[in-house]
Structures are given as structure tokens and as C-alpha cells.
Design an enzyme around this catalytic site. Sequence first.
Site, PDB file in Angstrom:
ATOM      1  N   SER A 126       2.425   3.803   0.067  1.00 14.87           N
ATOM      2  CA  SER A 126       2.191   2.547  -0.651  1.00 14.87           C
ATOM      3  C   SER A 126       3.188   1.496  -0.190  1.00 14.87           C
ATOM      4  CB  SER A 126       2.397   2.822  -2.143  1.00 14.87           C
ATOM      5  OG  SER A 126       2.563   1.616  -2.849  1.00 14.87           O
ATOM      6  N   TYR A 150       7.758   6.575  -9.515  1.00 17.07           N
ATOM      7  CA  TYR A 150       6.572   6.599  -8.641  1.00 17.07           C
ATOM      8  C   TYR A 150       6.959   6.209  -7.207  1.00 17.07           C
ATOM      9  CZ  TYR A 150       2.529   4.613  -6.266  1.00 17.07           C
ATOM     10  OH  TYR A 150       1.611   4.280  -5.315  1.00 17.07           O
ATOM     11  N   LYS A 154       7.019   8.349  -3.417  1.00 16.81           N
ATOM     12  CA  LYS A 154       6.389   7.953  -2.150  1.00 16.81           C
ATOM     13  C   LYS A 154       7.421   7.923  -1.028  1.00 16.81           C
ATOM     14  CE  LYS A 154       2.234   7.712  -3.591  1.00 16.81           C
ATOM     15  NZ  LYS A 154       1.247   8.702  -3.147  1.00 16.81           N
TER      16      LYS A 154
HETATM   17  C1  UD1 Z   1       1.593  -2.046  -8.561  1.00 19.06           C
HETATM   18  C2  UD1 Z   1       2.900  -1.334  -8.525  1.00 19.06           C
HETATM   19  C3  UD1 Z   1       3.063  -0.698  -7.172  1.00 19.06           C
HETATM   20  C4  UD1 Z   1       1.928   0.269  -6.929  1.00 19.06           C
HETATM   21  C5  UD1 Z   1       0.588  -0.409  -7.109  1.00 19.06           C
HETATM   22  C6  UD1 Z   1      -0.469   0.662  -7.146  1.00 19.06           C
HETATM   23  C7  UD1 Z   1       4.369  -2.451 -10.146  1.00 19.06           C
HETATM   24  C8  UD1 Z   1       5.587  -3.271 -10.315  1.00 19.06           C
HETATM   25  N1  UD1 Z   1       3.997  -2.237  -8.855  1.00 19.06           N
HETATM   26  O1  UD1 Z   1       1.601  -3.041  -7.543  1.00 19.06           O
HETATM   27  O2  UD1 Z   1       4.279  -0.014  -7.106  1.00 19.06           O
HETATM   28  O3  UD1 Z   1       1.988   0.816  -5.630  1.00 19.06           O
HETATM   29  O4  UD1 Z   1       0.550  -1.121  -8.346  1.00 19.06           O
HETATM   30  O5  UD1 Z   1      -1.737   0.112  -7.173  1.00 19.06           O
HETATM   31  O6  UD1 Z   1       3.771  -1.994 -11.093  1.00 19.06           O
HETATM   32  N2  UD1 Z   1      -0.862  -8.951 -12.956  1.00 19.06           N
HETATM   33  C9  UD1 Z   1      -1.117  -9.823 -13.995  1.00 19.06           C
HETATM   34  N3  UD1 Z   1      -1.737  -9.328 -15.107  1.00 19.06           N
HETATM   35  C10 UD1 Z   1      -2.095  -8.016 -15.231  1.00 19.06           C
HETATM   36  C11 UD1 Z   1      -1.828  -7.130 -14.166  1.00 19.06           C
HETATM   37  C12 UD1 Z   1      -1.185  -7.633 -13.033  1.00 19.06           C
HETATM   38  O7  UD1 Z   1      -0.802 -11.019 -13.921  1.00 19.06           O
HETATM   39  O8  UD1 Z   1      -2.644  -7.635 -16.290  1.00 19.06           O
HETATM   40  C13 UD1 Z   1      -0.216  -9.481 -11.726  1.00 19.06           C
HETATM   41  C14 UD1 Z   1       1.116  -8.849 -11.376  1.00 19.06           C
HETATM   42  O9  UD1 Z   1       2.164  -9.510 -12.034  1.00 19.06           O
HETATM   43  C15 UD1 Z   1       1.126  -9.015  -9.855  1.00 19.06           C
HETATM   44  C16 UD1 Z   1      -0.355  -8.920  -9.459  1.00 19.06           C
HETATM   45  O10 UD1 Z   1      -1.087  -9.191 -10.651  1.00 19.06           O
HETATM   46  O11 UD1 Z   1       1.578 -10.303  -9.496  1.00 19.06           O
HETATM   47  C17 UD1 Z   1      -0.749  -7.556  -8.936  1.00 19.06           C
HETATM   48  O12 UD1 Z   1      -0.347  -6.548  -9.874  1.00 19.06           O
HETATM   49  P1  UD1 Z   1      -0.807  -5.034  -9.753  1.00 19.06           P
HETATM   50  O13 UD1 Z   1      -2.276  -4.975  -9.571  1.00 19.06           O
HETATM   51  O14 UD1 Z   1      -0.218  -4.266 -10.893  1.00 19.06           O
HETATM   52  O15 UD1 Z   1      -0.197  -4.541  -8.372  1.00 19.06           O
HETATM   53  P2  UD1 Z   1       1.328  -4.551  -7.818  1.00 19.06           P
HETATM   54  O16 UD1 Z   1       2.284  -5.055  -8.804  1.00 19.06           O
HETATM   55  O17 UD1 Z   1       1.293  -5.220  -6.497  1.00 19.06           O
END
Ligand code: UD1
Length: 336
Positions: A126, A150, A154
Amino acid sequence: MAQKILLTGGAGFIGSHTYVELAKAGYEVVILDNFSNAQRDVTDRLEVISGQDVTCVEGDVLNAPLLDKLFADHKFDAVIHFAALKAVGESTEKPLDYLTTNISGLYTLLGAMKKAEVFSLVFSSSATVYGQPDQLPVPETAPRSFNNPYGYTKLVCEQSLEQVAASDDRWAFGILRYFNPAGAHDTALIGEDPNDIPNNLMPYIAKVATGELEKLSVFGDDYDTPDGTGVRDYIHVMDLARGHVQSVDALLRTGNSHTVNLGTGTGYSVIDMLRAYEKAAGKDLPHQMAPRRAGDVASVYGDPDLAREVLGFQAERDLDDMCQSSWNWVSRRKNT
Ligand code: UD1
């Protein structure tokens, strides 16, 4: 004769899409899955999509005798190892579960492979191993770190594979660092289907679109990004699936290990994703601004050049395709 692949976690989101691409490429595939985060009817759906019988063994990668039996029953050429736990928040609550399933699971599998003299493995890593990268798009040579159990698993798995590869040159590992998977198969028969409230953006937006969740919270609008919301590298799951086929092809063809990013090289913000999904679903999606999520970084997107050089891999599907295929899947799933 067709080459045979063991697909651990093959009933899950990325695993099931990879099954489709492997079958299309002419590989014979056996799925091993404990169905801890997958629906049982996935195998029926894979039969419809692939037009062939699906061989699926229910079981756990920690079950060494079961693995020995699988390797005795089938002459595998390679393994693609998806079976693992992947929820960041949960990993901080249950670190031992993550260490055991993700790290011991890999070690148990490698032990069985060694006994059976199967030395090629594709591993699901990842972009989490980059933490907050200093350089964007992030190259594979960037320093690695971790922020939670997690991410730790990895990193340890990547390093363990490197140690094993260095010890015996029969081993060949394809370490694939996924950016943010999105979308679903074009038939809308398989897709992401989390049992609980999703933590990740795309499945959360999807559930807002179907009405299962009320509104999206946008975690932070004051990041140093064009619109202030977090930027990530979303990649269509079918592109990701094809990346696995190209990885296993390369391992079996060359016998050389590789570690590559699987992303598009383009970053999209939370608001970009929301707007694209609204377009696909044909409706406005309720959302509110919310505080930053702990541990989040502003921007992460990957340098796709090495995957192109080493595997000939290039993502082909765009944001609209990711959102439209996801919407087709979740709206169909809800009505069946
Ligand atoms: C997350 C994990 C990462 C993991 C990946 C697996 C964290 C900090 N990182 O990545 O380690 O490998 O998932 O798929 O958890 N967002 C919102 N609202 C929401 C959900 C997300 O605004 O309800 C935003 C987040 O702040 C971020 C973006 O959407 O900016 C993507 O979030 P997410 O899909 O959780 O992925 P990652 O944070 O990149």
C-alpha cells in the site's frame, strides 16, 4: 497447459476483480478465502462473469496444514496474496489481530510455498508505506515509514520479502503498492461491499448515494491543496486487477522481483470525487465540512513510471468510469 495461481483473499474486493482478469488471461485460478470480509455469493457471480466453474476453498492463511494440503492438491506456479486485514482505525484497536493475520499469515504462506517449491508471489502492499511523502508524485525509492499498526504490517511484510529474496534467488516477489482503489466491474456483479460503515472515501460516498448513509463528512478543507481538501491517487479496480496479471506474468517470465506503485499519477481532491460521483449518480449528494481526520496527510499520489517500465502497466480508466461503475454496482446491489 495453463499456469495455475493460488489467489488468497480472492473473494474480496480487489481479489475478485483480479480473478476475472487472470481468467481472461488464461490462468487457472484457485481461490482461498475465509469470507471474513467477503460475500459468499461472490463465487457465483465470478462464474457468471468468467463463464467457468470457480474453484474456491474456504479457509485461513494461518492454517498451515490446510495450505500444505492445497499445495499438495494443486501444482501452483505462483501465488497472489490478498488475504489480510486493512482497516486503519481497527488496527489501532486490535493490533495483535493485524500483526497475526498480516505478518504471520504471510510467513505461514511462505513456509507452505517453500515446502511445495513454489517461489513466485505477488504481494498486496500500500501507499501507506510512504507516510507523508516529501516528494510528489512519490517514487518507489521514497523513504518508508508507518503511522499505525496496519501500515507497520505492510512495511514489515515488504522488508521480510526483501530478506527472503536476498537469501535464495529462486524467490521472486512482486510487491505492489496500491494507491486508492475505486470503481467496480462493468457488469455490476462484483464491487466493494463493506459490511460496516466504511472508513474510506469512495465506499462512503457510494452509501450516501444509495441513501444508506445520510451525508458525507469532508475531513478538512484547509489543507494546502487547490480546494483545501485531501488529494489522493484513485485507481480503477479493473486497472489494479490488470496490474496483478502483469506482475505475475513478469515474475513467471523473468524470475526477477519488482516493487512498483499501482496508481494513475494524478491526484483528485475529496470535492473532485464527490462532484464526479454526483455526475454519475445524477443527483446532489449531501455533505458537510468536518475537522481533519487524525493521521491524514494533505496529498499523496504516485509516480507511475516504474510500473510502466517494468510491467508495461498503465492505468486506462478515468474518474468518470470509476464513479459510474461504482454507482452501477451499488445501486444494483441495493435492489437485489
Ligand atoms: C486510507 C489509509 C491508508 C490505507 C487506505 C486503504 C488512513 C489515514 N489512511 O488511505 O493507510 O492504505 O485507506 O484503502 O486511514 N475522507 C473524507 N471523508 C470520509 C472518508 C475520507 O473526507 O468519510 C477523505 C480523507 O480525509 C482523505 C480522502 O478522503 O483525504 C481519502 O481517504 P480514504 O479513502 O480513507 O483513503 P486514505 O486516507 O488515502
